[in-house]
Design a protein around this motif. Structure first.
Motif, PDB file in Angstrom:
ATOM      1  N   LEU A   1       3.139   3.179   2.572  1.00 37.16           N
ATOM      2  CA  LEU A   1       2.387   3.385   3.807  1.00 37.16           C
ATOM      3  C   LEU A   1       3.238   2.805   4.931  1.00 37.16           C
ATOM      4  O   LEU A   1       3.683   1.671   4.843  1.00 37.16           O
ATOM      5  CB  LEU A   1       1.045   2.650   3.722  1.00 37.16           C
ATOM      6  CG  LEU A   1       0.114   2.759   4.920  1.00 37.16           C
ATOM      7  CD1 LEU A   1      -0.416   4.185   5.036  1.00 37.16           C
ATOM      8  CD2 LEU A   1      -1.050   1.786   4.797  1.00 37.16           C
TER       9      LEU A   1
ATOM     10  N   PHE B   1      -6.032  -7.765   3.880  1.00 34.43           N
ATOM     11  CA  PHE B   1      -4.778  -7.460   3.178  1.00 34.43           C
ATOM     12  C   PHE B   1      -3.843  -8.658   3.061  1.00 34.43           C
ATOM     13  O   PHE B   1      -2.680  -8.508   2.696  1.00 34.43           O
ATOM     14  CB  PHE B   1      -4.040  -6.280   3.826  1.00 34.43           C
ATOM     15  CG  PHE B   1      -4.937  -5.087   4.066  1.00 34.43           C
ATOM     16  CD1 PHE B   1      -5.707  -4.567   3.037  1.00 34.43           C
ATOM     17  CD2 PHE B   1      -5.016  -4.500   5.319  1.00 34.43           C
ATOM     18  CE1 PHE B   1      -6.541  -3.484   3.243  1.00 34.43           C
ATOM     19  CE2 PHE B   1      -5.856  -3.412   5.544  1.00 34.43           C
ATOM     20  CZ  PHE B   1      -6.623  -2.897   4.502  1.00 34.43           C
TER      21      PHE B   1
ATOM     22  N   ASP C   1     -12.640  -2.523 -10.868  1.00 37.23           N
ATOM     23  CA  ASP C   1     -12.913  -1.113 -10.550  1.00 37.23           C
ATOM     24  C   ASP C   1     -12.909  -0.223 -11.795  1.00 37.23           C
ATOM     25  O   ASP C   1     -13.579   0.798 -11.839  1.00 37.23           O
ATOM     26  CB  ASP C   1     -11.845  -0.539  -9.588  1.00 37.23           C
ATOM     27  CG  ASP C   1     -11.953  -1.133  -8.196  1.00 37.23           C
ATOM     28  OD1 ASP C   1     -12.943  -1.841  -7.928  1.00 37.23           O
ATOM     29  OD2 ASP C   1     -11.041  -0.877  -7.384  1.00 37.23           O
TER      30      ASP C   1
ATOM     31  N   ASP D   1       0.486   1.582   9.361  1.00 35.10           N
ATOM     32  CA  ASP D   1      -0.509   0.508   9.471  1.00 35.10           C
ATOM     33  C   ASP D   1      -0.406  -0.535   8.387  1.00 35.10           C
ATOM     34  O   ASP D   1      -1.322  -1.315   8.181  1.00 35.10           O
ATOM     35  CB  ASP D   1      -1.915   1.126   9.465  1.00 35.10           C
ATOM     36  CG  ASP D   1      -2.073   2.118  10.609  1.00 35.10           C
ATOM     37  OD1 ASP D   1      -1.581   1.790  11.708  1.00 35.10           O
ATOM     38  OD2 ASP D   1      -2.642   3.201  10.394  1.00 35.10           O
ATOM     39  N   ALA D   2       0.711  -0.544   7.686  1.00 31.66           N
ATOM     40  CA  ALA D   2       0.800  -1.461   6.552  1.00 31.66           C
ATOM     41  C   ALA D   2       0.931  -2.906   7.019  1.00 31.66           C
ATOM     42  O   ALA D   2       1.695  -3.214   7.930  1.00 31.66           O
ATOM     43  CB  ALA D   2       1.986  -1.092   5.676  1.00 31.66           C
ATOM     44  N   VAL D   3       0.171  -3.782   6.390  1.00 29.92           N
ATOM     45  CA  VAL D   3       0.299  -5.221   6.641  1.00 29.92           C
ATOM     46  C   VAL D   3       1.260  -5.774   5.592  1.00 29.92           C
ATOM     47  O   VAL D   3       1.016  -5.645   4.394  1.00 29.92           O
ATOM     48  CB  VAL D   3      -1.076  -5.910   6.523  1.00 29.92           C
ATOM     49  CG1 VAL D   3      -0.942  -7.418   6.681  1.00 29.92           C
ATOM     50  CG2 VAL D   3      -2.050  -5.331   7.535  1.00 29.92           C
TER      51      VAL D   3
ATOM     52  N   PRO E   1       0.823  -1.215   0.000  1.00 25.30           N
ATOM     53  CA  PRO E   1       0.000   0.000   0.000  1.00 25.30           C
ATOM     54  C   PRO E   1       0.854   1.262   0.000  1.00 25.30           C
ATOM     55  O   PRO E   1       1.979   1.259   0.496  1.00 25.30           O
ATOM     56  CB  PRO E   1      -0.805  -0.099   1.291  1.00 25.30           C
ATOM     57  CG  PRO E   1       0.033  -0.943   2.181  1.00 25.30           C
ATOM     58  CD  PRO E   1       0.729  -1.922   1.292  1.00 25.30           C
ATOM     59  N   ARG E   2       0.284   2.323  -0.589  1.00 25.84           N
ATOM     60  CA  ARG E   2       0.978   3.614  -0.657  1.00 25.84           C
ATOM     61  C   ARG E   2       0.445   4.543   0.418  1.00 25.84           C
ATOM     62  O   ARG E   2      -0.642   4.355   0.962  1.00 25.84           O
ATOM     63  CB  ARG E   2       0.783   4.242  -2.036  1.00 25.84           C
ATOM     64  CG  ARG E   2       1.317   3.385  -3.168  1.00 25.84           C
ATOM     65  CD  ARG E   2       2.828   3.203  -3.102  1.00 25.84           C
ATOM     66  NE  ARG E   2       3.261   1.973  -2.460  1.00 25.84           N
ATOM     67  CZ  ARG E   2       4.540   1.699  -2.141  1.00 25.84           C
ATOM     68  NH1 ARG E   2       5.481   2.577  -2.386  1.00 25.84           N
ATOM     69  NH2 ARG E   2       4.857   0.563  -1.564  1.00 25.84           N
TER      70      ARG E   2
ATOM     71  N   GLY F   1     -13.408  -9.363  -0.285  1.00 29.92           N
ATOM     72  CA  GLY F   1     -14.341  -8.287   0.046  1.00 29.92           C
ATOM     73  C   GLY F   1     -13.785  -6.919  -0.338  1.00 29.92           C
ATOM     74  O   GLY F   1     -12.589  -6.762  -0.546  1.00 29.92           O
ATOM     75  N   GLY F   2     -14.694  -5.961  -0.410  1.00 31.16           N
ATOM     76  CA  GLY F   2     -14.285  -4.596  -0.730  1.00 31.16           C
ATOM     77  C   GLY F   2     -13.338  -4.066   0.338  1.00 31.16           C
ATOM     78  O   GLY F   2     -13.468  -4.389   1.523  1.00 31.16           O
ATOM     79  N   TYR F   3     -12.348  -3.312  -0.070  1.00 32.77           N
ATOM     80  CA  TYR F   3     -11.385  -2.683   0.850  1.00 32.77           C
ATOM     81  C   TYR F   3     -10.472  -3.701   1.538  1.00 32.77           C
ATOM     82  O   TYR F   3      -9.952  -3.464   2.612  1.00 32.77           O
ATOM     83  CB  TYR F   3     -12.131  -1.841   1.902  1.00 32.77           C
ATOM     84  CG  TYR F   3     -11.379  -0.591   2.280  1.00 32.77           C
ATOM     85  CD1 TYR F   3     -11.352   0.516   1.451  1.00 32.77           C
ATOM     86  CD2 TYR F   3     -10.658  -0.526   3.475  1.00 32.77           C
ATOM     87  CE1 TYR F   3     -10.648   1.654   1.797  1.00 32.77           C
ATOM     88  CE2 TYR F   3      -9.944   0.609   3.838  1.00 32.77           C
ATOM     89  CZ  TYR F   3      -9.952   1.693   2.988  1.00 32.77           C
ATOM     90  OH  TYR F   3      -9.251   2.827   3.336  1.00 32.77           O
ATOM     91  N   HIS F   4     -10.278  -4.850   0.906  1.00 35.95           N
ATOM     92  CA  HIS F   4      -9.378  -5.838   1.512  1.00 35.95           C
ATOM     93  C   HIS F   4      -8.032  -5.940   0.800  1.00 35.95           C
ATOM     94  O   HIS F   4      -7.265  -6.850   1.076  1.00 35.95           O
ATOM     95  CB  HIS F   4     -10.069  -7.196   1.602  1.00 35.95           C
ATOM     96  CG  HIS F   4     -10.983  -7.303   2.791  1.00 35.95           C
ATOM     97  ND1 HIS F   4     -10.622  -7.925   3.962  1.00 35.95           N
ATOM     98  CD2 HIS F   4     -12.225  -6.811   2.995  1.00 35.95           C
ATOM     99  CE1 HIS F   4     -11.605  -7.843   4.844  1.00 35.95           C
ATOM    100  NE2 HIS F   4     -12.612  -7.169   4.283  1.00 35.95           N
ATOM    101  N   GLY F   5      -7.768  -5.015  -0.129  1.00 37.45           N
ATOM    102  CA  GLY F   5      -6.423  -4.969  -0.698  1.00 37.45           C
ATOM    103  C   GLY F   5      -6.254  -5.562  -2.088  1.00 37.45           C
ATOM    104  O   GLY F   5      -5.121  -5.762  -2.523  1.00 37.45           O
ATOM    105  N   LYS F   6      -7.345  -5.820  -2.798  1.00 36.23           N
ATOM    106  CA  LYS F   6      -7.235  -6.432  -4.128  1.00 36.23           C
ATOM    107  C   LYS F   6      -6.553  -5.494  -5.128  1.00 36.23           C
ATOM    108  O   LYS F   6      -5.600  -5.874  -5.802  1.00 36.23           O
ATOM    109  CB  LYS F   6      -8.636  -6.801  -4.673  1.00 36.23           C
ATOM    110  CG  LYS F   6      -9.427  -7.729  -3.775  1.00 36.23           C
ATOM    111  CD  LYS F   6     -10.764  -8.108  -4.393  1.00 36.23           C
ATOM    112  CE  LYS F   6     -11.717  -6.924  -4.614  1.00 36.23           C
ATOM    113  NZ  LYS F   6     -12.141  -6.258  -3.375  1.00 36.23           N
ATOM    114  N   SER F   7      -7.076  -4.272  -5.220  1.00 34.84           N
ATOM    115  CA  SER F   7      -6.529  -3.345  -6.221  1.00 34.84           C
ATOM    116  C   SER F   7      -5.089  -2.970  -5.889  1.00 34.84           C
ATOM    117  O   SER F   7      -4.269  -2.753  -6.794  1.00 34.84           O
ATOM    118  CB  SER F   7      -7.380  -2.073  -6.298  1.00 34.84           C
ATOM    119  OG  SER F   7      -8.680  -2.397  -6.747  1.00 34.84           O
ATOM    120  N   THR F   8      -4.781  -2.905  -4.613  1.00 33.62           N
ATOM    121  CA  THR F   8      -3.411  -2.564  -4.203  1.00 33.62           C
ATOM    122  C   THR F   8      -2.424  -3.634  -4.677  1.00 33.62           C
ATOM    123  O   THR F   8      -1.330  -3.326  -5.154  1.00 33.62           O
ATOM    124  CB  THR F   8      -3.351  -2.416  -2.675  1.00 33.62           C
ATOM    125  OG1 THR F   8      -4.300  -1.429  -2.285  1.00 33.62           O
ATOM    126  CG2 THR F   8      -1.965  -2.003  -2.213  1.00 33.62           C
TER     127      THR F   8
END
Ligand code: ADP
Ligand code: MG
Length: 567
Positions: free
Chosen positions: A215, A417, A352, A218-220, A205-206, A255-262
């Motif tokens: 990032l 993530f 997306d 909080d980056a996993v 993540p950025r 799920g949405g917001y779980h890091g797919k696009s990242t």
């Protein structure tokens, strides 16, 4: 030969004269241990700053050959010198807070390590190219300040930023070794049957949507699922483990917001190398990977989109489909066909930014709208044929439809993530719950037909000028009288790539667009010339702001020329 003191005298004499008199300082000056070359002098205080180079003999610069003796290391060291110059120049010229006038700056670079015309290194020389905003008082020359900048500040920057003994030797070595490892890893992918590799521990993540730094808090960190874990022994850092994405069709679900696009974004940018501590410095993707998205409004010049689209209203041909205003689905079809024409081996698609009706057509819709009333053959019916007929793999982010389970080889689920391998589970679900779709893709993918661009349709001239090029950020090129919108071409990462692409279109037209050669042939020739002779062949004078691009992005720019005509 004129020397530093001559330059100082000249500038002091020019003090208070009209700004245009600065033209007299064009030329070369011998400094105690390097040469300063003023290539182009700006016409007024608000014009693009003046172009300057310094050349240091290696006897002064002192870089050990092992830091630049392979192509990977050379590009990495040049990148390091660019960054070092950037920061030092910012410190030193930042002291004069006068905007453009008084500025000493080198092209700004991001997180990627790319071949650029900012810095060069050989056994003989180190050369760095940058710009200077020649200072003014109103409309007259501020000669005293100019003398300080050109004679003293530059000397100090050179001393601090591009001599080996002033630099952090450990950091330089780490920089070149990291890039070398990344290049090496990328070369291993094919042999292992992989299209991408994401190491354990990578930070994907950025910082934010407008900040490409990693990032931090909080980056996993990335951890490969067991079944997809592979390992490599890199030349420098040794053993590395991580997730290998096999060739074929891969779905990224979750799920949405779980890091797919990242994750997909990191894969898209894995065609480039990144600086140490970027978090993605050892994420690598096969070089012929192209991000595909919908891009309504773009123009399309005679592209055969018939594998995806047929029987348009008004009987419009889809074997040679042209439009000045594509729809979501026709633009996405053209983007794929053009990428195939240019030789892609891996398509990257994110729900997306994809057109839904291009991606899926479920049983209910098949029943409501008969096949002969729907021009689109959805990607789901073509994605496997692309792999079997042409060996082209696809990685697809698809959280919204399970219909793709049938055609996938690998299914990766992102949860909080973290990836897990859910291929077996997805296959079992697909078996138990048929989509009951009727396949619509026919027997084969269909033809990929290379087009021949017509020379008169590529015209960089405007008014009195033979060539008029201008670049706005990473989104837009002004090419002659038209604007090429590249905002949807997501693998362009630096403005300098756009500048180089604009020059490369002019170069291609001058040398290779002849009404007989196909677009892929033209792209190949341009890229071979650049590889052999460097980016400088694209321009008449040495420029400091060109950055290497891939032939896919050059193709993307040519394909988006609104005047383009092909045979
Ligand atoms: P999706 O595509 O699944 O909806 P995104 O990839 O857009 O999700 O990510 C959603 C948010 O989570 C973004 O703000 C992104 O920066 C952040 N994010 C992604 N991956 C990680 C990670 N590994 N650690 C922390 N935050 C992450
Ligand atoms: Mg997303």
């Amino acid at each position: 030969m004129t020397n530093r003191e001559n330059l100082r005298q000249l500038l002091l004499q020019l003090d208070g004269r009209g700004y245009k008199a600065y033209k007299d300082i064009k030329g070369s000056y011998q400094f105690p241990d390097f040469t300063l070359i003023i290539d182009r002098v700006q016409g007024d205080p608000f014009a693009t700053p003046s172009q300057v180079r310094v050349q240091l003999p290696q006897s002064v610069a002192g870089f050990p050959p092992q830091l630049y003796q392979t192509p990977s290391r050379e590009v990495a060291l040049r990148d390091y010198l660019t960054r070092s110059f950037y920061h030092t120049a910012q410190d030193i010229s930042g002291r004069r807070d006068t905007g453009n006038s008084g500025l000493i700056a080198i092209a700004h670079v991001g997180q990627s390590v790319l071949e650029r015309t900012t810095a060069f290194i050989s056994d003989e020389l180190v050369e760095v190219r940058f710009v200077v905003g020649l200072p003014a008082r109103g409309r007259s020359i501020a000669g005293r300040q100019a003398a300080q900048m050109l004679c003293d500040d530059i000397l100090q920057i050179v001393d601090q930023a591009i001599k080996y003994r002033s630099l952090d030797a450990t950091a330089i070595l780490h920089h070149v070794e990291t890039v070398e490892d990344a290049d090496w890893l990328r070369q291993q992918l094919d042999e292992r049957g992989l299209v991408a590799f994401i190491p354990d521990g990578a930070i994907l993540p950025r910082c934010s949507g407008v900040d490409e730094q990693p990032l931090l808090n909080d980056a996993v960190a990335f951890q490969s699922p067991e079944r997809l874990r592979v390992d490599f022994t890199c030349p420098n850092r040794g053993l590395i483990t991580g997730m290998g994405i096999p060739a074929g069709i891969t779905l990224i679900v979750g799920g949405g917001y779980h890091g797919k696009s990242t994750l997909l974004r990191a894969i898209e940018l894995g065609v480039y190398n990144h600086i140490p501590n970027d978090g993605r410095e050892l994420v690598v993707t096969q070089l012929a990977a192209v991000k595909i998205r919908a891009e309504d409004g773009r123009s399309i010049a005679s592209v055969d989109i018939s594998p995806f689209i047929n029987q348009l209203p008004q009987n419009r041909s889809t074997r040679e489909f042209s439009t000045t205003n594509a729809s979501g689905s026709t633009s996405q079809a053209a983007n794929i066909m053009e990428a195939l024409e240019a030789g892609t081996q891996l398509l990257l698609v994110d729900e997306d930014t994809a057109a839904t009706n291009f991606m899926i057509r479920d049983r209910r819709m098949q029943q409501l709208i008969a096949k002969d009333k729907e021009p689109i053959t959805p990607f789901i019916d073509k994605v496997r044929q692309l792999y079997t007929d042409y060996g082209v793999s696809t990685i697809l982010v698809m959280g919204g439809s399970g219909d793709y389970f049938d055609v996938a080889d690998t299914v990766i689920a992102m949860e909080n993530f973290q990836p897990s391998d859910v291929t077996e589970k997805a296959k079992a679900i697909a078996k138990a719950n048929s989509t009951e779709r009727t396949p619509e893709g026919g027997e084969q993918f269909g033809q990929i037909t290379p087009r021949v661009p017509l020379p008169e349709s590529i015209d960089p001239s405007r008014g009195q000028r033979d060539v008029k090029l201008k670049v706005r950020d990473v989104d837009e090129v002004v090419f002659g009288t038209q604007e090429i919108d590249l905002s949807a071409v997501e693998q362009i990462v630096e403005t300098g790539q756009l500048r180089a692409i604009a020059e490369a279109i002019v170069y291609a037209k001058r040398h290779y667009v002849n009404g007989h050669s196909t677009l892929p042939e033209i792209l190949d020739r341009v890229m071979v010339d650049i590889e052999r002779q460097g980016l400088d062949i694209l321009t008449h004078f040495p420029q400091g702001d060109l950055v290497l691009f891939r032939h896919f992005e050059l193709a993307a720019a040519i394909n988006r020329l609104r005047t383009l005509k092909v045979r």
